[in-house]
Design a protein around this motif. Structure first.
Motif, PDB file in Angstrom:
ATOM      1  N   ALA A   2     -74.310 -32.765  51.942  1.00 25.70           N
ATOM      2  CA  ALA A   2     -72.871 -32.813  51.695  1.00 25.70           C
ATOM      3  C   ALA A   2     -72.430 -34.228  51.385  1.00 25.70           C
ATOM      4  O   ALA A   2     -72.923 -35.191  51.975  1.00 25.70           O
ATOM      5  CB  ALA A   2     -72.125 -32.293  52.915  1.00 25.70           C
ATOM      6  N   GLN A   3     -71.488 -34.337  50.469  1.00 18.61           N
ATOM      7  CA  GLN A   3     -70.966 -35.642  50.084  1.00 18.61           C
ATOM      8  C   GLN A   3     -69.482 -35.714  50.398  1.00 18.61           C
ATOM      9  O   GLN A   3     -68.700 -34.905  49.910  1.00 18.61           O
ATOM     10  CB  GLN A   3     -71.179 -35.894  48.582  1.00 18.61           C
ATOM     11  N   ALA A   4     -69.097 -36.684  51.208  1.00 14.21           N
ATOM     12  CA  ALA A   4     -67.669 -36.929  51.445  1.00 14.21           C
ATOM     13  C   ALA A   4     -67.255 -38.059  50.494  1.00 14.21           C
ATOM     14  O   ALA A   4     -67.723 -38.098  49.372  1.00 14.21           O
ATOM     15  CB  ALA A   4     -67.450 -37.292  52.900  1.00 14.21           C
ATOM     16  N   SER A   5     -66.386 -38.979  50.938  1.00 18.45           N
ATOM     17  CA  SER A   5     -65.958 -40.048  50.031  1.00 18.45           C
ATOM     18  C   SER A   5     -67.057 -41.103  49.940  1.00 18.45           C
ATOM     19  O   SER A   5     -67.340 -41.781  50.933  1.00 18.45           O
ATOM     20  CB  SER A   5     -64.666 -40.673  50.550  1.00 18.45           C
ATOM     21  N   SER A   6     -67.662 -41.221  48.792  1.00 16.88           N
ATOM     22  CA  SER A   6     -68.790 -42.135  48.639  1.00 16.88           C
ATOM     23  C   SER A   6     -69.155 -42.253  47.171  1.00 16.88           C
ATOM     24  O   SER A   6     -68.475 -41.703  46.314  1.00 16.88           O
ATOM     25  CB  SER A   6     -69.991 -41.628  49.436  1.00 16.88           C
ATOM     26  N   ILE A  30     -82.616 -25.097  49.232  1.00 16.03           N
ATOM     27  CA  ILE A  30     -81.334 -25.807  49.267  1.00 16.03           C
ATOM     28  C   ILE A  30     -80.204 -24.789  49.386  1.00 16.03           C
ATOM     29  O   ILE A  30     -80.081 -23.899  48.547  1.00 16.03           O
ATOM     30  CB  ILE A  30     -81.175 -26.693  48.019  1.00 16.03           C
ATOM     31  N   LYS A  31     -79.413 -24.926  50.437  1.00 17.59           N
ATOM     32  CA  LYS A  31     -78.348 -23.962  50.702  1.00 17.59           C
ATOM     33  C   LYS A  31     -76.973 -24.461  50.250  1.00 17.59           C
ATOM     34  O   LYS A  31     -76.019 -23.690  50.172  1.00 17.59           O
ATOM     35  CB  LYS A  31     -78.288 -23.637  52.213  1.00 17.59           C
ATOM     36  N   PHE A  32     -76.890 -25.760  50.021  1.00 13.54           N
ATOM     37  CA  PHE A  32     -75.591 -26.319  49.630  1.00 13.54           C
ATOM     38  C   PHE A  32     -75.817 -27.736  49.136  1.00 13.54           C
ATOM     39  O   PHE A  32     -76.372 -28.567  49.859  1.00 13.54           O
ATOM     40  CB  PHE A  32     -74.655 -26.335  50.845  1.00 13.54           C
ATOM     41  N   VAL A  36     -75.635 -30.260  42.331  1.00  7.77           N
ATOM     42  CA  VAL A  36     -77.050 -30.020  42.072  1.00  7.77           C
ATOM     43  C   VAL A  36     -77.338 -28.517  42.021  1.00  7.77           C
ATOM     44  O   VAL A  36     -77.995 -28.035  41.112  1.00  7.77           O
ATOM     45  CB  VAL A  36     -77.938 -30.715  43.125  1.00  7.77           C
ATOM     46  N   VAL A  37     -76.862 -27.798  43.000  1.00 12.02           N
ATOM     47  CA  VAL A  37     -77.037 -26.336  42.970  1.00 12.02           C
ATOM     48  C   VAL A  37     -75.664 -25.677  43.056  1.00 12.02           C
ATOM     49  O   VAL A  37     -74.721 -26.265  43.587  1.00 12.02           O
ATOM     50  CB  VAL A  37     -77.944 -25.833  44.127  1.00 12.02           C
ATOM     51  N   ASP A  38     -75.579 -24.461  42.563  1.00 15.49           N
ATOM     52  CA  ASP A  38     -74.262 -23.854  42.407  1.00 15.49           C
ATOM     53  C   ASP A  38     -73.820 -23.095  43.661  1.00 15.49           C
ATOM     54  O   ASP A  38     -73.670 -21.875  43.652  1.00 15.49           O
ATOM     55  CB  ASP A  38     -74.260 -22.937  41.187  1.00 15.49           C
ATOM     56  N   TYR A  39     -73.644 -23.838  44.749  1.00 14.55           N
ATOM     57  CA  TYR A  39     -73.004 -23.251  45.932  1.00 14.55           C
ATOM     58  C   TYR A  39     -71.663 -23.932  46.119  1.00 14.55           C
ATOM     59  O   TYR A  39     -71.533 -25.128  45.849  1.00 14.55           O
ATOM     60  CB  TYR A  39     -73.846 -23.470  47.188  1.00 14.55           C
ATOM     61  N   LYS A  40     -70.695 -23.179  46.585  1.00 12.95           N
ATOM     62  CA  LYS A  40     -69.358 -23.744  46.814  1.00 12.95           C
ATOM     63  C   LYS A  40     -69.145 -23.931  48.315  1.00 12.95           C
ATOM     64  O   LYS A  40     -69.894 -23.396  49.142  1.00 12.95           O
ATOM     65  CB  LYS A  40     -68.282 -22.816  46.258  1.00 12.95           C
ATOM     66  N   LEU A  41     -68.062 -24.623  48.620  1.00 16.81           N
ATOM     67  CA  LEU A  41     -67.719 -24.838  50.028  1.00 16.81           C
ATOM     68  C   LEU A  41     -67.616 -23.503  50.774  1.00 16.81           C
ATOM     69  O   LEU A  41     -68.061 -23.385  51.922  1.00 16.81           O
ATOM     70  CB  LEU A  41     -66.393 -25.617  50.110  1.00 16.81           C
TER      71      LEU A  41
END
Ligand code: SF4
Ligand code: SF4
Ligand code: SF4
Ligand code: FES
Lengths: 299, 148
Positions: A2-6, A30-32, A36-41
């Motif tokens: 997961a990527q926050a502000s960065s 990879i689940k999220f 890179v991969v098409d998963y949403k929040l």
């Protein structure tokens, strides 16, 4: 992941393990990983709690959405890794705490030089939080993997250990330990700015007067910059125990090497807070005092 | 270093500043002792902590004290040139110069900290220093009032 502000630099460094991806990737499901991969929040939110073996969290919590993402990751992952110095110590974005939030909004939106009639956006974007607090103030992490960014080698070591189910063994040495430069234990005669003169390529930069914070910094990079000719800026944060005050230690070190008159020091060290806590302001004592004050303002 | 804030005193009670005073063993601690035995009056706000030399103090000790809620920090050592370990106080003085700027940059009033030199025989000088920082800090008010 997961990527926050960065800045994505840490994940880029992960991708930079290049050919090794060929061995690592098939071992992962990879689940999220937005981008890179098409998963949403919503997919992440929908997984059962603790159903993901390992999570990497990059970046600081600047918005309400970042905070939600961090808490969701903590809930879903068995092992949560604080990935990179932003996530571990606030990093470069943590320097925003030098200014209060209104000043930040002025510079970024209201008085932004490149737009006229700038406004703080309020639609379709998450709300901005008043101050950057260290991520570990919000949730617990199982592993801290600092660096701005962590080197690909370090990431590979960590990922390999995790895949084997082994603990990640990290040496506790500082950057100086890996630095090939000759040290003579001589005091600094004059503190130099980076643009002053030409540094001797073989001698300790600090002893020559250039401010190098290698001795207050965890050497997981194995002395990358100092062996290339540049001073260490401290991007891996302090050595274990890693929540000690890197900036205070760096000031202590420089005072030891350069017991010069105060006027001289003040003249040559114009921005000690930014210089010594460049990557760790949010987790330093002065940073913590500032955070408490900013939080008090909003009450 | 952990910095769990210590218990706050009851807010309704009249506030008295809490000051941490780091004194070096060879000069200022002896000076403080002499101030006591000579019955020199000075404010009781300072909690004296003995260190071998001011050179032993990392700025972390001072900043951590403020972070934990000390209203002020005093550091007292031998005069430059008189340090028992030759140059500990010169190192302390150099660190202090950087720390003072850093404190200001973080928006903390640098009058909350004070560096002074007082020898073993300068009991009055030591006592005056304690009085001065106590008064300065009284003017500034409790550090915690800025946090809530
Ligand atoms: S730690 Fe450095 S490389 Fe990683 S996201 Fe933050 S700024 Fe970018
Ligand atoms: S201070 Fe910097 S240049 Fe000197 S030994 Fe340490 S890392 Fe190398
Ligand atoms: S030498 Fe210092 S600044 Fe360079 S990568 Fe290592 S820790 Fe970061
Ligand atoms: S022993 Fe007093 S300052 Fe060093």
């Amino acid at each position: 992941m997961a990527q926050a502000s960065s800045c994505w630099g840490c994940f880029q460094s992960l991708i930079d393990i290049h050919m090794n991806l060929a061995t690592v990737l098939p071992a992962l499901e990879i689940k999220f990983w937005v981008c890179v991969v098409d998963y949403k929040l919503a997919d992440l939110e929908g997984y059962p709690d603790k159903s993901i073996a390992v999570g990497l969290f990059e970046g600081v919590v600047r918005t309400e959405e970042d905070l939600h993402l961090l808490k969701t990751m903590r809930a879903k992952c068995q092992t949560l890794i604080s990935f990179g110095s932003c996530s571990c110590f606030g990093g470069i974005p943590g320097l925003a705490n030098f200014s209060d939030i209104e000043e930040c909004l002025d510079v970024k939106f209201r008085e932004n030089k490149t737009v006229s009639g700038g406004e703080v956006p309020s639609e379709n974007v998450p709300a901005i939080l008043p101050v950057i607090k260290p991520n570990h103030d919000y949730v617990d992490f199982d592993i801290f993997l600092p660096g701005c960014p962590p080197t690909s080698k370090l990431i590979l070591t960590a990922v390999t250990a995790l895949l084997k189910g082994e603990p990640i063994e990290l040496e506790p040495h500082t950057v100086c330990h890996y630095c090939d430069r000759e040290k003579k234990d001589t005091p600094v005669e004059k503190i130099l700015r980076p643009f002053d003169g030409n540094a001797d390529p073989d001698r300790c930069l600090l002893e020559q007067g250039y401010i190098c914070v290698g001795s207050a910094t965890w050497g997981l990079c194995e002395g990358l910059c100092v062996n290339m000719g540049s001073t260490c800026r401290g991007c891996y944060g302090p050595p274990p125990p890693i929540m000690q005050d890197q900036g205070a230690n760096a000031m202590s070190m420089l005072g030891t090497y350069a017991p010069l008159p105060p006027e001289e020091i003040k003249e040559q060290v114009k921005d000690p807070l930014g210089l010594f806590n460049r990557f760790t302001y949010a987790t330093s004592h002065l940073g913590s005092i500032r955070i408490k004050r900013e939080e008090a303002k909003k009450k | 270093m952990t910095t769990e804030p210590t218990e706050t005193t009851n807010e309704n009670e009249e506030w008295e500043p809490r000051i941490v005073a780091y004194c070096c063993n060879w000069c200022s601690y002896a000076g403080a002792d002499l101030a006591g035995t000579s019955r020199i009056q000075y404010p009781t706000n300072a909690r004296i902590l003995r260190v071998n030399c001011t050179g032993r103090l990392s700025p972390e000790f001072i900043l951590a004290a403020l972070d934990m809620g000390a209203d002020g920090v005093l550091v007292s050592g031998c005069h430059p040139g008189d340090c028992h370990y030759t140059s500990g106080n010169l190192k302390a003085r150099a660190r202090w110069a950087m720390m003072e700027t850093a404190i200001e940059q973080a928006g903390v009033d640098p009058r909350r900290v004070r560096l002074q030199w007082a020898s073993a025989s300068e009991a009055q000088l030591f006592a005056d220093g304690v009085r001065e920082i106590t008064e300065q800090v009284k003017e500034l008010g409790p550090i915690r009032s800025e946090w809530k």
